[in-house]
Design an enzyme around this catalytic site. Sequence first.
Site, PDB file in Angstrom:
ATOM      1  N   HIS A  86       0.837  -1.207   0.000  1.00 36.49           N
ATOM      2  CA  HIS A  86       0.000   0.000   0.000  1.00 36.49           C
ATOM      3  C   HIS A  86       0.872   1.258   0.000  1.00 36.49           C
ATOM      4  CE1 HIS A  86      -4.067   1.833   1.354  1.00 36.49           C
ATOM      5  NE2 HIS A  86      -3.284   2.808   0.908  1.00 36.49           N
ATOM      6  N   HIS A  88       1.554   5.233  -2.166  1.00 37.91           N
ATOM      7  CA  HIS A  88       1.103   6.236  -3.130  1.00 37.91           C
ATOM      8  C   HIS A  88       2.343   6.907  -3.711  1.00 37.91           C
ATOM      9  CE1 HIS A  88      -3.139   6.042  -1.731  1.00 37.91           C
ATOM     10  NE2 HIS A  88      -2.582   5.768  -0.567  1.00 37.91           N
ATOM     11  N   ARG A  90       2.202   8.862  -6.411  1.00 39.62           N
ATOM     12  CA  ARG A  90       1.756  10.174  -6.932  1.00 39.62           C
ATOM     13  C   ARG A  90       2.082  10.413  -8.399  1.00 39.62           C
ATOM     14  NH1 ARG A  90      -1.482  10.553  -2.675  1.00 39.62           N
ATOM     15  NH2 ARG A  90      -0.522  11.308  -0.766  1.00 39.62           N
ATOM     16  N   ASN A 120      -4.915   6.306  -7.090  1.00 46.29           N
ATOM     17  CA  ASN A 120      -5.508   7.653  -7.015  1.00 46.29           C
ATOM     18  C   ASN A 120      -4.533   8.730  -7.486  1.00 46.29           C
ATOM     19  OD1 ASN A 120      -3.883   7.281  -4.768  1.00 46.29           O
ATOM     20  ND2 ASN A 120      -5.165   8.490  -3.394  1.00 46.29           N
ATOM     21  N   ASP A 177      -8.664   3.153  -3.398  1.00 44.65           N
ATOM     22  CA  ASP A 177      -8.097   3.681  -2.168  1.00 44.65           C
ATOM     23  C   ASP A 177      -7.951   5.197  -2.179  1.00 44.65           C
ATOM     24  OD1 ASP A 177      -6.878   3.239   0.486  1.00 44.65           O
ATOM     25  OD2 ASP A 177      -5.240   4.311  -0.487  1.00 44.65           O
ATOM     26  N   ASN A 303      -5.440   9.517   7.099  1.00 43.97           N
ATOM     27  CA  ASN A 303      -6.773   8.929   7.037  1.00 43.97           C
ATOM     28  C   ASN A 303      -6.685   7.441   6.732  1.00 43.97           C
ATOM     29  OD1 ASN A 303      -9.533   8.666   6.947  1.00 43.97           O
ATOM     30  ND2 ASN A 303      -9.718   9.345   4.828  1.00 43.97           N
ATOM     31  N   ASP A 330       1.070   2.642   3.766  1.00 41.01           N
ATOM     32  CA  ASP A 330       0.207   3.717   3.274  1.00 41.01           C
ATOM     33  C   ASP A 330       1.043   4.992   3.067  1.00 41.01           C
ATOM     34  OD1 ASP A 330      -1.963   5.112   2.372  1.00 41.01           O
ATOM     35  OD2 ASP A 330      -3.068   5.100   4.265  1.00 41.01           O
ATOM     36  N   HIS A 334       3.248  14.309   0.903  1.00 40.41           N
ATOM     37  CA  HIS A 334       2.744  15.655   0.595  1.00 40.41           C
ATOM     38  C   HIS A 334       3.886  16.631   0.839  1.00 40.41           C
ATOM     39  CE1 HIS A 334      -1.407  14.356   0.222  1.00 40.41           C
ATOM     40  NE2 HIS A 334      -1.335  13.757   1.388  1.00 40.41           N
TER      41      HIS A 334
HETATM   42 ZN    ZN Z   1      -6.887   4.499   2.024  1.00 42.75          ZN
END
Ligand code: ZN
Length: 453
Positions: A86, A88, A90, A120, A177, A303, A330, A334
């Site tokens: 999991h 990200h 980007r 995402n 997700d 989150n 996760d 940012h």
């Molecule tokens: Zn999530």
Amino acid sequence: MDKQRLNRYNKGMKEERKGIMETKRVIIKGGHVIDPSQHLDDMSNIYIENGTIVGISAGEPDEGWETAEVIEAAGLYAVPGLVDIHVHFRDPGFTEKEDILSGSQAAAAGGITSVVCMPNTNPPVSSPEIIRDILEKAAKADCWVYPMATITKDMAGAVLSDFETLFKAGAIGFSDDGRPVANARLMQDAMVQCQALGAPIASHCEDLDIIGDGKMNLGKVSRELGVPGMDRTSEDSVTAREIELAAGTGTAVHICHVSTKGSADILRDAKARGVRVTAETAPHYFMLTDELLRKGDADYRMNPPLRTEEDRIAILEAVRDGIIDVIATDHAPHTPAQKQDFIKAPNGIVGLETSFGACMTSLVHTGILSLYGLIERMSTLPAKLMGLPAGSLKAGSAADLMLFAPNEEWTVDPARFRSKSRNSAFKGMTFKGKVKLTLLGGRIVYDDRYSGR
Ligand SMILES: [Zn+2]
């Protein structure tokens, strides 16, 4: 899972890399090897040829290996590269936060050699073109990158993706997700279709109507701070829904980032009933609590949010008992500018470069898990769960492995991260257990053997 497709994909990436492979034969010598995929937990040498593991054995090297390059591992542990299901990255769309290369370098520094990227991005991973774009960039990365595609088209929650086309294009599974699939009927159909393809489906469990404008866990701390809260019912109600959908259709479902005692209890019950549900959590949920939000620092906002001490203990116990199967990060980068305002900042923290040290400190050195149990939860099981050719040192596997010093202490300094972002909730903490060397297909992608951090 279509193993052949994955093997072909990996072989293609391996061939691209051949030009930069330095040595033909390498011995990782004198380390303590742990490989749960073949029940290994002993002193051994690992033999690597052209980026592939060819054998593991104790004693003196075999004939013909006198000229091999030797990596001294005395005092270190050697384990399969970690697998983070999991993250990200980007990319495409938000590459000021992270891109596939910087994300993969952060993974390598964390001992992670395979990652599953969430879809995402901008645009979201809803078309074969985006998947091809990601795989093309991934061929030059410092870890294997496995993209997930969206459950609903463009994550809009209205119509389902064309699962078969996306799966054939190289998506390894499906998730929206970052957002829940609000419509239960759509989720039910998605589970059935993914099951038919043999593709894993992962759910971000959150009811957006219950969440409202919540910024942190709803409870004593949020009330004292006067900050809008995120009710735990938001997570637990959807966890329960996904489990009942899976039970009713006889399909499998994976629950992302479990953060509450309620969801851990629901999972415990579901597993006892034989529902085909698996789950992950992240180190912050069993190490940190919402008390940290009193600092007014958005680097503690993600989150689902940090919960209470009761939740933290429940998550810890669920990890120990295997109710929560695996540990992921996760990793959600940012920029510092985006994280400046406590309330307006987006949710998410980085995690790739701290997860192993965090888990060693909170799970192994406390006696909650054995080293073997930790490697299972961070490598062998996540690979198995997502059907990835990873998490094993068996002969014939790519030489993806990690060497670590179990007792070396280090302090988390985000300024030294390889990630483009700095939003760590572990900043300033001291961890015991440090990644020293990461190999990807036999190539050194991270080396901390000679320099302190
Ligand atoms: Zn999530």
